[in-house]
Design a protein around this motif. Structure first.
Motif, PDB file in Angstrom:
ATOM      1  N   THR A 248       0.963  -1.236   0.008  1.00 46.45           N
ATOM      2  CA  THR A 248      -0.123   0.012   0.117  1.00 46.45           C
ATOM      3  C   THR A 248       0.886   1.279  -0.159  1.00 46.45           C
ATOM      4  O   THR A 248       0.399   2.278   0.263  1.00 46.45           O
ATOM      5  N   THR A 249       2.115   1.252  -0.004  1.00 49.27           N
ATOM      6  CA  THR A 249       2.790   2.193  -0.218  1.00 49.27           C
ATOM      7  C   THR A 249       2.750   3.205  -1.324  1.00 49.27           C
ATOM      8  O   THR A 249       2.528   2.620  -2.302  1.00 49.27           O
ATOM      9  N   THR A 250       3.024   4.493  -1.303  1.00 49.12           N
ATOM     10  CA  THR A 250       2.718   5.433  -2.333  1.00 49.12           C
ATOM     11  C   THR A 250       4.124   6.289  -2.445  1.00 49.12           C
ATOM     12  O   THR A 250       4.779   6.320  -1.324  1.00 49.12           O
ATOM     13  N   PHE A 251       4.281   6.698  -3.537  1.00 47.52           N
ATOM     14  CA  PHE A 251       5.679   7.171  -3.831  1.00 47.52           C
ATOM     15  C   PHE A 251       5.591   8.724  -4.354  1.00 47.52           C
ATOM     16  O   PHE A 251       4.488   9.272  -4.999  1.00 47.52           O
ATOM     17  N   ALA A 252       6.711   9.585  -4.140  1.00 44.34           N
ATOM     18  CA  ALA A 252       6.870  10.732  -4.956  1.00 44.34           C
ATOM     19  C   ALA A 252       8.338  10.954  -5.201  1.00 44.34           C
ATOM     20  O   ALA A 252       9.128  10.314  -4.461  1.00 44.34           O
ATOM     21  N   ALA A 253       8.675  11.966  -5.850  1.00 42.31           N
ATOM     22  CA  ALA A 253       9.966  12.291  -6.326  1.00 42.31           C
ATOM     23  C   ALA A 253      10.018  14.002  -6.511  1.00 42.31           C
ATOM     24  O   ALA A 253       9.558  14.535  -6.917  1.00 42.31           O
ATOM     25  N   GLU A 254      11.176  14.314  -5.594  1.00 46.55           N
ATOM     26  CA  GLU A 254      11.763  15.692  -5.662  1.00 46.55           C
ATOM     27  C   GLU A 254      12.819  15.970  -6.668  1.00 46.55           C
ATOM     28  O   GLU A 254      13.796  15.035  -6.442  1.00 46.55           O
TER      29      GLU A 254
ATOM     30  N   PHE B 211      13.720  10.793  -3.465  1.00 43.85           N
ATOM     31  CA  PHE B 211      12.773   9.861  -3.747  1.00 43.85           C
ATOM     32  C   PHE B 211      11.950   9.732  -2.437  1.00 43.85           C
ATOM     33  O   PHE B 211      12.715   9.009  -1.259  1.00 43.85           O
ATOM     34  N   LEU B 212      10.711   9.654  -2.349  1.00 45.18           N
ATOM     35  CA  LEU B 212       9.958   9.557  -1.242  1.00 45.18           C
ATOM     36  C   LEU B 212       8.938   8.320  -1.089  1.00 45.18           C
ATOM     37  O   LEU B 212       8.561   8.088  -2.195  1.00 45.18           O
ATOM     38  N   ALA B 213       8.887   7.618  -0.187  1.00 40.42           N
ATOM     39  CA  ALA B 213       7.771   6.491  -0.030  1.00 40.42           C
ATOM     40  C   ALA B 213       7.121   6.788   1.369  1.00 40.42           C
ATOM     41  O   ALA B 213       7.673   6.873   2.361  1.00 40.42           O
ATOM     42  N   ARG B 214       5.734   6.731   1.181  1.00 40.44           N
ATOM     43  CA  ARG B 214       4.850   7.030   2.182  1.00 40.44           C
ATOM     44  C   ARG B 214       4.200   5.781   2.724  1.00 40.44           C
ATOM     45  O   ARG B 214       3.538   5.090   1.887  1.00 40.44           O
ATOM     46  N   GLY B 215       4.333   5.005   3.930  1.00 44.06           N
ATOM     47  CA  GLY B 215       3.583   4.199   4.447  1.00 44.06           C
ATOM     48  C   GLY B 215       2.274   4.441   5.003  1.00 44.06           C
ATOM     49  O   GLY B 215       2.175   5.622   5.295  1.00 44.06           O
ATOM     50  N   LYS B 216       1.217   3.429   4.700  1.00 51.51           N
ATOM     51  CA  LYS B 216       0.094   3.719   5.153  1.00 51.51           C
ATOM     52  C   LYS B 216      -0.228   2.962   6.823  1.00 51.51           C
ATOM     53  O   LYS B 216       0.025   1.760   6.769  1.00 51.51           O
ATOM     54  N   ASP B 217      -0.615   3.646   7.455  1.00 50.55           N
ATOM     55  CA  ASP B 217      -0.535   3.154   9.029  1.00 50.55           C
ATOM     56  C   ASP B 217       0.408   2.356   9.778  1.00 50.55           C
ATOM     57  O   ASP B 217       0.390   1.352  10.125  1.00 50.55           O
ATOM     58  N   GLN B 218       1.746   3.002   9.080  1.00 49.03           N
ATOM     59  CA  GLN B 218       2.776   2.310   9.638  1.00 49.03           C
ATOM     60  C   GLN B 218       3.470   3.190  10.952  1.00 49.03           C
ATOM     61  O   GLN B 218       3.414   4.442  10.881  1.00 49.03           O
ATOM     62  N   ASP B 219       4.123   2.263  11.687  1.00 49.29           N
ATOM     63  CA  ASP B 219       5.277   3.088  12.651  1.00 49.29           C
ATOM     64  C   ASP B 219       6.394   3.770  11.951  1.00 49.29           C
ATOM     65  O   ASP B 219       6.911   2.885  11.206  1.00 49.29           O
ATOM     66  N   PRO B 220       6.625   5.030  12.088  1.00 49.06           N
ATOM     67  CA  PRO B 220       7.712   5.518  11.303  1.00 49.06           C
ATOM     68  C   PRO B 220       8.933   4.780  11.495  1.00 49.06           C
ATOM     69  O   PRO B 220       9.658   4.526  10.492  1.00 49.06           O
ATOM     70  N   ASP B 221       9.311   4.549  12.581  1.00 46.95           N
ATOM     71  CA  ASP B 221      10.830   3.957  12.764  1.00 46.95           C
ATOM     72  C   ASP B 221      10.671   2.468  12.410  1.00 46.95           C
ATOM     73  O   ASP B 221      11.842   2.039  11.802  1.00 46.95           O
ATOM     74  N   ALA B 222       9.532   1.599  12.388  1.00 43.17           N
ATOM     75  CA  ALA B 222       9.739   0.447  12.196  1.00 43.17           C
ATOM     76  C   ALA B 222       9.699   0.269  10.533  1.00 43.17           C
ATOM     77  O   ALA B 222       9.940  -0.540  10.019  1.00 43.17           O
ATOM     78  N   PHE B 223       8.961   1.364   9.778  1.00 37.87           N
ATOM     79  CA  PHE B 223       8.936   1.206   8.520  1.00 37.87           C
ATOM     80  C   PHE B 223      10.320   1.498   8.172  1.00 37.87           C
ATOM     81  O   PHE B 223      10.779   0.740   6.913  1.00 37.87           O
ATOM     82  N   LEU B 224      11.045   2.157   8.456  1.00 37.24           N
ATOM     83  CA  LEU B 224      12.513   2.521   8.245  1.00 37.24           C
ATOM     84  C   LEU B 224      13.250   1.472   8.326  1.00 37.24           C
ATOM     85  O   LEU B 224      14.118   0.789   7.482  1.00 37.24           O
ATOM     86  N   ALA B 225      13.233   0.761   9.387  1.00 37.32           N
ATOM     87  CA  ALA B 225      14.011  -0.575   9.898  1.00 37.32           C
ATOM     88  C   ALA B 225      13.724  -1.586   8.880  1.00 37.32           C
ATOM     89  O   ALA B 225      14.470  -2.533   8.747  1.00 37.32           O
ATOM     90  N   ASP B 226      12.279  -1.884   8.636  1.00 36.64           N
ATOM     91  CA  ASP B 226      11.958  -2.734   7.616  1.00 36.64           C
ATOM     92  C   ASP B 226      12.302  -2.733   6.181  1.00 36.64           C
ATOM     93  O   ASP B 226      13.007  -3.635   5.583  1.00 36.64           O
TER      94      ASP B 226
END
Length: 268
Positions: A99-105, A146-161
């Motif tokens: 369910t991750t969505t993305f963007a690019a600067e 490059f950006l990835a946004r998780g849905k209903d994720q803990d921010p630290d856990a998302f990075l670690a995963d």
């Protein structure tokens, strides 16, 4: 040299910089201290530096991928991510979190996929139409973040995963305190790398650099600087990495440290 992060360090969630912080930076500049801001923000989000601080110097943006000149509104250097790395990292992240969505600067704008931001956000109001990156990204686009946004994720856990799955493709960090938002750049690029190069160009030794930050994307910078201060209100990992701790953001922590260090200089 003073090297300071922006959000959560000197800029609040309301987008404002306190009067005390403004005075401290202006006093430091008047004392001959080199000032450089080192931020995850893109060049288009630097207005507080102009309007409140009157800063017209260099800014290290996009977590070290860009050096921007506020005086001329010019990108001086940009380290872009290869497009193949972007799409490979995207697939790896989707494999873990579909369910991750993305963007690019990019150096010229912002591209985002459907679902990356909520309807009515500033990006949409600025006339950006969400489209899959496979359709919107062109060969001419130099992607600096490059950006990835998780849905209903803990921010630290998302990075670690995610980090182990993409660390051969991109460098990955995070700076949002509450949103599961990953920020990816060219491998090996972070705030410290570009700050070190910039300081060397001015013949400033790391021991003569006072750095301020509050989030994981500041860790390398706080470790590199001779006097790295994590905000007392910052992320535990940033606090653990820094040699020194500044008072909380709400207490004008950066201003307090600058005032104290300028007073020491006056006493010499």
């Amino acid at each position: 040299m003073i090297a300071s992060d922006l959000d959560g360090t000197i800029i609040g969630r309301d987008g404002k910089i306190s009067d005390r912080t403004v005075r401290a930076f202006k006093d430091a500049a008047s004392a001959g201290v080199e000032i450089v801001f080192v931020t995850g923000r893109p060049p288009r989000w630097l207005d507080p530096l102009r309007s409140r601080l009157g800063h017209e110097g260099k800014v290290i943006c996009s977590n070290g991928a860009v050096i921007y000149d506020l005086a001329t509104s010019e990108v001086l250097t940009a380290r872009a991510l290869p497009h193949r790395n972007i799409f490979a990292a995207r697939e790896a992240i989707l494999h873990l979190h579909p369910t991750t969505t993305f963007a690019a600067e990019t150096t010229t704008g912002f591209l985002l996929e459907p679902g990356f931001v909520d309807s009515g956000s500033v990006e949409l109001l600025d006339g950006i139409t969400p489209r899959p990156l496979a359709e919107s990204l062109t060969e001419a686009d130099a992607v600096v973040k490059f950006l990835a946004r998780g849905k209903d994720q803990d921010p630290d856990a998302f990075l670690a995963d995610v980090q182990p799955a993409v660390n051969q493709l991109v460098s990955v960090t995070r700076s949002s305190p509450t949103v599961a938002l990953l920020e990816m750049a060219q491998p090996g690029i972070n705030k410290a790398v570009t700050l070190a190069e910039y300081a060397q160009s001015l013949r400033i030794d790391p021991q003569d650099v006072v750095a301020f930050g509050d989030m994981p994307n500041d860790i390398e910078m706080l470790e590199w600087a001779g006097h790295g201060y994590a905000m007392g209100s910052g992320h535990p990992e940033a606090i653990g990495a820094a040699r020194y701790r500044a008072p909380d953001f709400a207490d004008d922590g950066v201003a307090q440290v600058i005032e104290a260090r300028l007073a020491e200089l006056d006493g010499l």
